[in-house]
Every structure is written in C-alpha cells, then in structure tokens.
Design a protein around this motif. Structure first.
Motif, PDB file in Angstrom:
ATOM      1  N   GLU A  27       0.803  -1.210   0.238  1.00 48.02           N
ATOM      2  CA  GLU A  27       0.157  -0.292   0.250  1.00 48.02           C
ATOM      3  C   GLU A  27       0.674   1.376  -0.222  1.00 48.02           C
ATOM      4  N   VAL A  28       0.603   2.158  -0.767  1.00 45.22           N
ATOM      5  CA  VAL A  28       1.521   3.536  -0.943  1.00 45.22           C
ATOM      6  C   VAL A  28       0.479   4.182  -0.500  1.00 45.22           C
ATOM      7  N   VAL A  29       0.961   4.524   1.293  1.00 39.57           N
ATOM      8  CA  VAL A  29       0.404   5.620   1.581  1.00 39.57           C
ATOM      9  C   VAL A  29       0.653   6.975   1.652  1.00 39.57           C
ATOM     10  N   ALA A  30       1.771   7.097   0.547  1.00 41.85           N
ATOM     11  CA  ALA A  30       1.747   8.892   0.794  1.00 41.85           C
ATOM     12  C   ALA A  30       2.518   8.724  -0.459  1.00 41.85           C
ATOM     13  N   ALA A  31       2.934   9.452  -2.050  1.00 44.55           N
ATOM     14  CA  ALA A  31       3.463   9.586  -3.387  1.00 44.55           C
ATOM     15  C   ALA A  31       3.813  11.181  -3.139  1.00 44.55           C
ATOM     16  N   VAL A  32       5.132  11.619  -2.755  1.00 44.82           N
ATOM     17  CA  VAL A  32       5.165  13.022  -2.821  1.00 44.82           C
ATOM     18  C   VAL A  32       6.611  13.408  -3.334  1.00 44.82           C
ATOM     19  N   GLY A  33       6.766  15.099  -4.288  1.00 44.43           N
ATOM     20  CA  GLY A  33       7.006  14.952  -5.161  1.00 44.43           C
ATOM     21  C   GLY A  33       8.408  15.758  -4.491  1.00 44.43           C
ATOM     22  N   ARG A  34       8.512  16.536  -4.300  1.00 47.14           N
ATOM     23  CA  ARG A  34       9.761  17.560  -3.352  1.00 47.14           C
ATOM     24  C   ARG A  34       9.811  17.242  -1.489  1.00 47.14           C
ATOM     25  N   ALA A  35      11.333  17.848  -1.531  1.00 50.81           N
ATOM     26  CA  ALA A  35      12.094  17.250  -0.610  1.00 50.81           C
ATOM     27  C   ALA A  35      11.145  17.229   0.570  1.00 50.81           C
ATOM     28  N   ASP A  36      11.081  18.946   0.719  1.00 53.15           N
ATOM     29  CA  ASP A  36      10.618  18.986   1.976  1.00 53.15           C
ATOM     30  C   ASP A  36       9.240  18.693   2.380  1.00 53.15           C
ATOM     31  N   GLU A  37       8.730  17.334   1.114  1.00 49.99           N
ATOM     32  CA  GLU A  37       7.383  17.128   1.583  1.00 49.99           C
ATOM     33  C   GLU A  37       7.442  15.339   2.449  1.00 49.99           C
ATOM     34  N   ILE A  38       9.157  15.423   2.209  1.00 51.21           N
ATOM     35  CA  ILE A  38       9.017  13.515   2.917  1.00 51.21           C
ATOM     36  C   ILE A  38       8.723  13.643   4.426  1.00 51.21           C
ATOM     37  N   ALA A  39       9.687  14.047   5.120  1.00 52.29           N
ATOM     38  CA  ALA A  39       8.746  13.930   6.613  1.00 52.29           C
ATOM     39  C   ALA A  39       7.490  14.215   6.896  1.00 52.29           C
ATOM     40  N   GLY A  40       7.478  15.433   5.746  1.00 53.23           N
ATOM     41  CA  GLY A  40       5.187  15.282   6.876  1.00 53.23           C
ATOM     42  C   GLY A  40       5.344  13.920   6.485  1.00 53.23           C
ATOM     43  N   ALA A  41       4.726  13.612   5.138  1.00 58.11           N
ATOM     44  CA  ALA A  41       4.405  12.526   4.748  1.00 58.11           C
ATOM     45  C   ALA A  41       5.119  11.585   6.014  1.00 58.11           C
ATOM     46  N   VAL A  42       5.944  11.108   6.475  1.00 58.46           N
ATOM     47  CA  VAL A  42       6.462   9.162   6.948  1.00 58.46           C
ATOM     48  C   VAL A  42       6.029  10.137   8.437  1.00 58.46           C
ATOM     49  N   ALA A  43       5.736  11.458   8.711  1.00 54.03           N
ATOM     50  CA  ALA A  43       5.069  11.680  10.252  1.00 54.03           C
ATOM     51  C   ALA A  43       4.007  11.134  10.469  1.00 54.03           C
ATOM     52  N   GLU A  44       3.123  12.111   9.301  1.00 50.98           N
ATOM     53  CA  GLU A  44       1.551  11.632   8.610  1.00 50.98           C
ATOM     54  C   GLU A  44       1.260  10.329   8.846  1.00 50.98           C
ATOM     55  N   HIS A  45       2.083   9.540   8.301  1.00 56.10           N
ATOM     56  CA  HIS A  45       1.672   8.702   7.748  1.00 56.10           C
ATOM     57  C   HIS A  45       2.349   7.051   8.415  1.00 56.10           C
ATOM     58  N   GLU A  46       3.196   7.207   9.136  1.00 58.30           N
ATOM     59  CA  GLU A  46       4.217   6.024   9.881  1.00 58.30           C
ATOM     60  C   GLU A  46       4.504   4.973   9.200  1.00 58.30           C
ATOM     61  N   PRO A  47       5.037   5.342   8.579  1.00 61.51           N
ATOM     62  CA  PRO A  47       4.856   3.699   7.129  1.00 61.51           C
ATOM     63  C   PRO A  47       6.118   2.614   7.435  1.00 61.51           C
TER      64      PRO A  47
END
Length: 223
Positions: A27-47
């Motif tokens: 399951e791809v819980v988030a797919a981001v296109g910028r470096a500044d979005e990575i930390a937030g996606a990890v914190a939100e979804h806890e992959p």
C-alpha cells in the motif's frame, strides 16, 4: 501488506512505482514529489518503508536549488536520525557512494537499500529488494560497490580479501542469503560460510559488532 511512503519528483516514474508496488501487494500511503514533503508524509502516515529518490526539488519551483542533487537523501538521513527503525530504500540515477556510506552507517537494526534506477526495469529484482529491506536486510547496488572499490585506499583492509571473498561480499551487499550466494557462485553452503568468516576476520569484525553483514558492506563502501 506493507505501508510505503514514496518520494520521487518524476511524475511518470512516481506513478509507475506506485502501480508496481501496489501490484506486489503493498500500500502506497503517500507519494510526494519534493524533498520538503518527505518528513511530513512519514510523520503523518508512519509507514513500514520509505522509498526516496536522491535528487529532488527542495521546494516547489526550486528544482535546481543548492543541495537539490542530494536533497532526497539528506531528508532520508534526517528521518533515520529521528526514526532509526524505519527501513529506507534510496533510488538514484548515479553513484553517490559517499552518501550511501553515510546512510548505511546509520543503519542500526533497520533495513537499508541503495539502488540505481536502471535496476527498477527488472521488476522481480526490484520487488526482491523491497522485501529484503522491509525484512531488515541491506541491499547495495553492485555498481556502487564497484565504484567505491576503485577508489579504495592502499591500506584498505579490503585489499586483504581474495577474489572469491570479494565476490561473496558483493553478494552480501545485494542482500542475498548464504543459500542464494551458494547457488549463484555454484559452491557449497559450507564454502560460503568459510569465505564469510574469512571476510569478517580480515575486516576485524567480531560477533560483538552486531550485524556483521551490514558492517562488512559498510567497510566495503568506505574502501
């Protein structure tokens, strides 16, 4: 089913990877296109796994900003400091061996991977890499190893290894098990264990060093 955060600035490749991962049952819980979005996606979804490109836009409209050439990897290193148990797989179009060494040096108990993007074309190999990293293993692209080895220092302990021991260590870096190494090199399991023991001894790695396979690969990268 594993939950994955994917960071890739190429829309075409990002969508292709999403389809490939979902096709493998993840399951791809988030797919981001910028470096500044990575930390937030990890914190939100806890992959369960972070897959990131090395080179990414630092923020919207700044694809060529200073640091963009390793911005995805820099974000991964920062996340690894905050979440040492999160497996990370880095994708790259080129060999950035020094940065790969930094990432592996932060490994701890979590899985680590550094894969050149041309390997993604081999779907079975890519899925195997994802599985190995998720399971806590380490997979380093053989071209990365070869590049670093070419620049090895003269006093490097790697120079003590025999050609066969180097082959075994290269297989370890690809995330192969002892049984898989034996099959690939057409040798017995006992021979693989002997060669690995020699590698550990020549690199000065004892049972107290934790995961000696990871430490051996790190020594290989550092040259």
């Amino acid at each position: 089913m594993s939950r994955i955060v994917l960071a890739e600035d190429s829309v075409l490749l990002r969508e292709g990877l999403v389809a490939l991962l979902r096709g493998g049952g993840d399951e791809v819980v988030a797919a981001v296109g910028r470096a500044d979005e990575i930390a937030g996606a990890v914190a939100e979804h806890e992959p369960d796994l972070l897959i990131t490109d090395v080179r990414m836009p630092v923020r919207e409209g700044f694809a060529d900003a200073p640091g963009a050439e390793v911005s995805g990897l820099a974000a991964a290193l920062e996340i690894r400091r905050d979440r040492p148990d999160l497996p990370i797989l880095v994708l790259s179009q080129y060999v950035a061996a020094a940065y790969a060494a930094q990432l592996i040096d932060s490994a701890g108990r979590a899985g680590l991977g550094y894969l050149l993007k041309q390997r993604i074309a081999d779907v079975a190999e890519f899925r195997r890499t994802v599985s190995v990293v998720l399971a806590g293993g380490t997979v380093i692209d053989p071209d990365v190893l070869q590049t670093v080895l070419a620049d090895a220092r003269r006093n490097s302990p790697l120079l003590r290894l025999t050609p066969r021991e180097r082959e075994v260590l290269a297989c370890v870096a690809r995330g192969l098990s002892n049984a898989q190494i034996a099959a690939e090199l057409v040798v017995g399991a006992a021979a693989v264990e002997k060669h690995l023991g020699n590698v550990f001894d020549k690199l000065g790695l004892t049972a107290d060093d934790g995961n000696r396979r990871v430490r051996a690969v790190l020594a290989y990268l550092k040259g």
